[in-house]
Design a protein around this motif. Structure first.
Motif, PDB file in Angstrom:
ATOM      1  N   VAL A  47       2.963   2.968  -3.605  1.00 50.46           N
ATOM      2  CA  VAL A  47       1.753   2.148  -3.782  1.00 50.46           C
ATOM      3  C   VAL A  47       0.558   3.042  -4.154  1.00 50.46           C
ATOM      4  O   VAL A  47       0.538   4.214  -3.836  1.00 50.46           O
ATOM      5  N   THR A  48      -0.427   2.437  -4.793  1.00 49.59           N
ATOM      6  CA  THR A  48      -0.372   1.160  -5.472  1.00 49.59           C
ATOM      7  C   THR A  48       0.078   1.408  -6.910  1.00 49.59           C
ATOM      8  O   THR A  48      -0.198   2.464  -7.475  1.00 49.59           O
ATOM      9  N   GLU A  83      -2.084  10.431   0.059  1.00 53.23           N
ATOM     10  CA  GLU A  83      -3.456  10.625  -0.418  1.00 53.23           C
ATOM     11  C   GLU A  83      -4.258  11.041   0.809  1.00 53.23           C
ATOM     12  O   GLU A  83      -4.334  10.297   1.797  1.00 53.23           O
ATOM     13  N   ASP A 138       2.501   7.635  -1.515  1.00 53.14           N
ATOM     14  CA  ASP A 138       1.458   7.129  -0.596  1.00 53.14           C
ATOM     15  C   ASP A 138       1.867   5.929   0.255  1.00 53.14           C
ATOM     16  O   ASP A 138       1.074   4.986   0.444  1.00 53.14           O
ATOM     17  N   PHE A 175      -2.813   2.481   3.824  1.00 53.20           N
ATOM     18  CA  PHE A 175      -2.747   1.501   2.734  1.00 53.20           C
ATOM     19  C   PHE A 175      -1.945   0.265   3.126  1.00 53.20           C
ATOM     20  O   PHE A 175      -2.143  -0.810   2.551  1.00 53.20           O
ATOM     21  N   VAL A 220      -2.591   2.433  -9.538  1.00 52.07           N
ATOM     22  CA  VAL A 220      -3.478   3.566  -9.244  1.00 52.07           C
ATOM     23  C   VAL A 220      -2.613   4.824  -9.056  1.00 52.07           C
ATOM     24  O   VAL A 220      -2.306   5.519 -10.029  1.00 52.07           O
ATOM     25  N   CYS A 221      -2.197   5.118  -7.838  1.00 49.91           N
ATOM     26  CA  CYS A 221      -1.557   6.420  -7.608  1.00 49.91           C
ATOM     27  C   CYS A 221      -0.159   6.526  -8.204  1.00 49.91           C
ATOM     28  O   CYS A 221       0.256   7.618  -8.618  1.00 49.91           O
ATOM     29  N   LYS A 247      -5.651  10.911  -7.166  1.00 51.11           N
ATOM     30  CA  LYS A 247      -4.745   9.776  -7.335  1.00 51.11           C
ATOM     31  C   LYS A 247      -3.393  10.269  -7.844  1.00 51.11           C
ATOM     32  O   LYS A 247      -2.353   9.745  -7.466  1.00 51.11           O
TER      33      LYS A 247
HETATM   34  C1  C5J Z   1      -3.324   4.661  -4.061  1.00 52.81           C
HETATM   35  C2  C5J Z   1      -5.597   3.905  -4.026  1.00 52.81           C
HETATM   36  N1  C5J Z   1      -2.431   5.296  -3.311  1.00 52.81           N
HETATM   37  N2  C5J Z   1      -5.310   2.702  -4.523  1.00 52.81           N
HETATM   38  N3  C5J Z   1      -4.634   4.793  -3.710  1.00 52.81           N
HETATM   39  O1  C5J Z   1      -2.980   3.962  -4.996  1.00 52.81           O
HETATM   40  O2  C5J Z   1      -6.750   4.202  -3.818  1.00 52.81           O
END
Ligand code: C5J
Length: 220
Positions: free
Chosen positions: A158-159, A73, A25, A30, A162-163, A133
């Motif tokens: 990133v991040t 994403e 991502d 982002f 999360v992903c 994600k």
């Molecule tokens: C990702 C998000 N790419 N933080 N998405 O981590 O929503």
């Protein structure tokens, strides 16, 4: 075979012929001002700061002949792959599908959904649009990697919490040996990045390995 001796929690050994770099991502939405990340109130410079490091890693992967995978994403313009449980969270003025300075937020084909220019995919590299994600959920990534005989995945992007972490956990459950490059991943909340790195290599590498880019480049 290549071995990164000082990877954590133990040396990470891989073969370039069965290794893929997975960039998670690295999208304008982002990383650049005016995108989803900033609309949510985040300081995007924290993510933009890793772009040169990720570019070094990508240049190495291309030169070494690894498979290269880029994920985005992203959602269909009609939002049919975006459940309300996902869309309605976040801030009311920045929801997936809303119009923003870089087009509709996280919608396929919109300018903000692109990978940042410095990391633009080359012909032949896999680009995976993912509505979740994790990179394996509702995508063809698992089949594409299996077809190419890939067994080892080097992650960046990133991040972190999360992903990147979700994708790495999905990959680990599918039997891939996974390494996250420490300075090639970032979070809007740096403490979350640091905690994620610790989680990954805790308990004997419960999700995989981490290593610095310098250690990886020295090893190869
Ligand atoms: C990702 C998000 N790419 N933080 N998405 O981590 O929503």
């Amino acid at each position: 075979m290549t071995s990164i001796a000082c990877a954590k929690p133990a040396p990470f050994t891989f073969d370039a012929r069965t290794t893929a770099l997975v960039l998670i991502d690295m999208q304008r939405d982002f990383i650049e001002p005016g995108g989803f990340g900033e609309a949510l109130g985040n300081d995007v410079s924290l993510l933009a700061g890793i772009v040169p490091t990720v570019a070094r890693l990508l240049a190495h992967a291309r030169a070494a002949g690894w498979q290269v995978v880029h994920t985005r994403e992203s959602h269909a313009p009609d939002l049919s792959d975006c459940p309300p449980a996902k869309r309605l969270r976040g801030t009311p003025n920045a929801r997936i599908g809303d119009a923003g300075p870089m087009g509709r937020i996280l919608i396929r084909g919109e300018p903000g959904n692109d990978i940042v220019e410095a990391l633009a995919p080359l012909e032949g590299e896999l680009v995976i649009d993912k509505p979740g994600k994790g990179a394996f959920y509702a995508t063809r990534l698992g089949e594409e990697l299996a077809q190419r005989g890939v067994t080892h995945l080097v992650f960046a992007g990133v991040t972190t919490e999360v992903c990147v972490q979700t994708s790495m956990r999905e990959a680990n459950d599918r039997g891939f040996e996974c390494l996250l490059v420490e300075e090639a991943t970032a979070s809007y909340i740096p403490a979350f990045r640091d905690a994620t790195l610790s989680m990954i290599h805790s308990q004997g590498g419960i999700v995989g390995w981490t290593a610095t880019l310098d250690a990886l480049l020295e090893a190869v």
